[in-house]
Design an enzyme around this catalytic site. Sequence first.
Site, PDB file in Angstrom:
ATOM      1  N   LYS A   1       0.807  -1.223   0.000  1.00  0.00           N
ATOM      2  CA  LYS A   1       0.000   0.000   0.000  1.00  0.00           C
ATOM      3  C   LYS A   1       0.840   1.274   0.000  1.00  0.00           C
ATOM      4  CE  LYS A   1      -4.452  -1.850   1.106  1.00  0.00           C
ATOM      5  NZ  LYS A   1      -5.514  -2.112   2.086  1.00  0.00           N
TER       6      LYS A   1
ATOM      7  N   ARG B   1      -4.166 -10.165   4.161  1.00  0.00           N
ATOM      8  CA  ARG B   1      -4.526 -10.143   2.740  1.00  0.00           C
ATOM      9  C   ARG B   1      -3.311  -9.618   1.983  1.00  0.00           C
ATOM     10  NH1 ARG B   1      -6.276  -6.387  -0.764  1.00  0.00           N
ATOM     11  NH2 ARG B   1      -7.761  -6.984  -2.362  1.00  0.00           N
TER      12      ARG B   1
HETATM   13  C1  7PJ Z   1      -8.306  -4.261   1.302  1.00  0.00           C
HETATM   14  C2  7PJ Z   1      -9.361  -4.990   0.774  1.00  0.00           C
HETATM   15  C3  7PJ Z   1      -8.023  -4.358   2.693  1.00  0.00           C
HETATM   16  C4  7PJ Z   1      -9.874  -5.889   2.832  1.00  0.00           C
HETATM   17  C5  7PJ Z   1      -8.437  -3.854  -0.804  1.00  0.00           C
HETATM   18  C6  7PJ Z   1      -5.423  -2.912  -2.147  1.00  0.00           C
HETATM   19  C7  7PJ Z   1      -6.700  -2.171  -2.254  1.00  0.00           C
HETATM   20  N1  7PJ Z   1     -10.134  -5.802   1.521  1.00  0.00           N
HETATM   21  N2  7PJ Z   1      -9.442  -4.718  -0.547  1.00  0.00           N
HETATM   22  N3  7PJ Z   1      -8.844  -5.180   3.411  1.00  0.00           N
HETATM   23  N4  7PJ Z   1      -7.723  -3.563   0.295  1.00  0.00           N
HETATM   24  N5  7PJ Z   1     -10.617  -6.668   3.613  1.00  0.00           N
HETATM   25  O1  7PJ Z   1      -5.344  -4.135  -2.123  1.00  0.00           O
HETATM   26  O2  7PJ Z   1      -4.404  -2.203  -2.112  1.00  0.00           O
HETATM   27  O3  7PJ Z   1      -7.143  -3.723   3.266  1.00  0.00           O
HETATM   28  S1  7PJ Z   1      -8.159  -3.220  -2.396  1.00  0.00           S
END
Ligand code: 7PJ
Length: 284
Positions: free
Chosen positions: A229, A263
């Site tokens: 990020k 994740r």
């Molecule tokens: C997240 C997500 C996160 C959850 C994205 C990226 C942006 N879902 N979807 N938590 N981020 N639960 O992957 O940089 O932090 S999309």
Amino acid sequence: MPDSALTAAPTLRCGRYTFDLSRPHVMGILNVTPNSFSDGGRYFNLARALAHARQMITDGADIIDIGGESTRPGAEPVRVDDELARVLPLVEALASAGIAVSVDTRKPEVMRAVIAAGAAMINDVNALRAPGALDAVATSDAGVCIMHMRGEPATMQQAPDYTNVVAEVRDFLVTRAEATAAAGIDRDRIVIDPGYGFGKRLSHNLSLVRALPVFVATGYPVMMGVSRKSSLGELTGRAVDERLAASLAAGLASVARGARMLRVHDVRETVDALKVWSAIERAE
Ligand code: 7PJ
């Protein structure tokens, strides 16, 4: 750090899968948008996406999170049929191969269709706030991740401000988790996520990681998505494809404070890092 942050060992039920979260779990990211920021839309092709998902499972991912709508800051919305055309073939192929699948979506129509196609989990950055979203999950046995986001992806990074980011994010998540449970989704199907990077400045993101035990204390398992990020770029000066070390550091710092699911893009490296961390935690 309270002991409970490290000893809580909840079970998470997601469709036909039951995850024992006494071991931190890894969710592998599979973006199938033409514009996903960190992989340049490289997986916007069924065969390549399937191969990448299989590789992540081989590398130790517990579940694959498929996203057909970019939620990067400033991203434009995607139509339901476009999103379904991107994610459904993957959900069907992976679910029928016995792979646990999550779908990153905010749309109730997409939720219903992917659950019918075998998705075990819905990962909603909008915390099931869209009309019909609670019901779309409640009428299934899928698990759900409830995430905090301030505002909308198109505008969320415009001067986000909080008086007390930890308390505000925690209160939001507890309120949404309670609404989710009240809609008929058992608590052991719910995960909460502070939403690193979603309508937050660097200092907010860091405070949230540091305060993860506050989220653990809610009783819901905590997921964190820090992988690649932009705040990691702010700290290191690195471009998005050079943030592996930064991502591992932020991921481990999260797990050390009680996060039970990460994740991530870089599954193999994350799994290695967690193996070492876990062995140290278990040592005499
Ligand atoms: C997240 C997500 C996160 C959850 C994205 C990226 C942006 N879902 N979807 N938590 N981020 N639960 O992957 O940089 O932090 S999309």
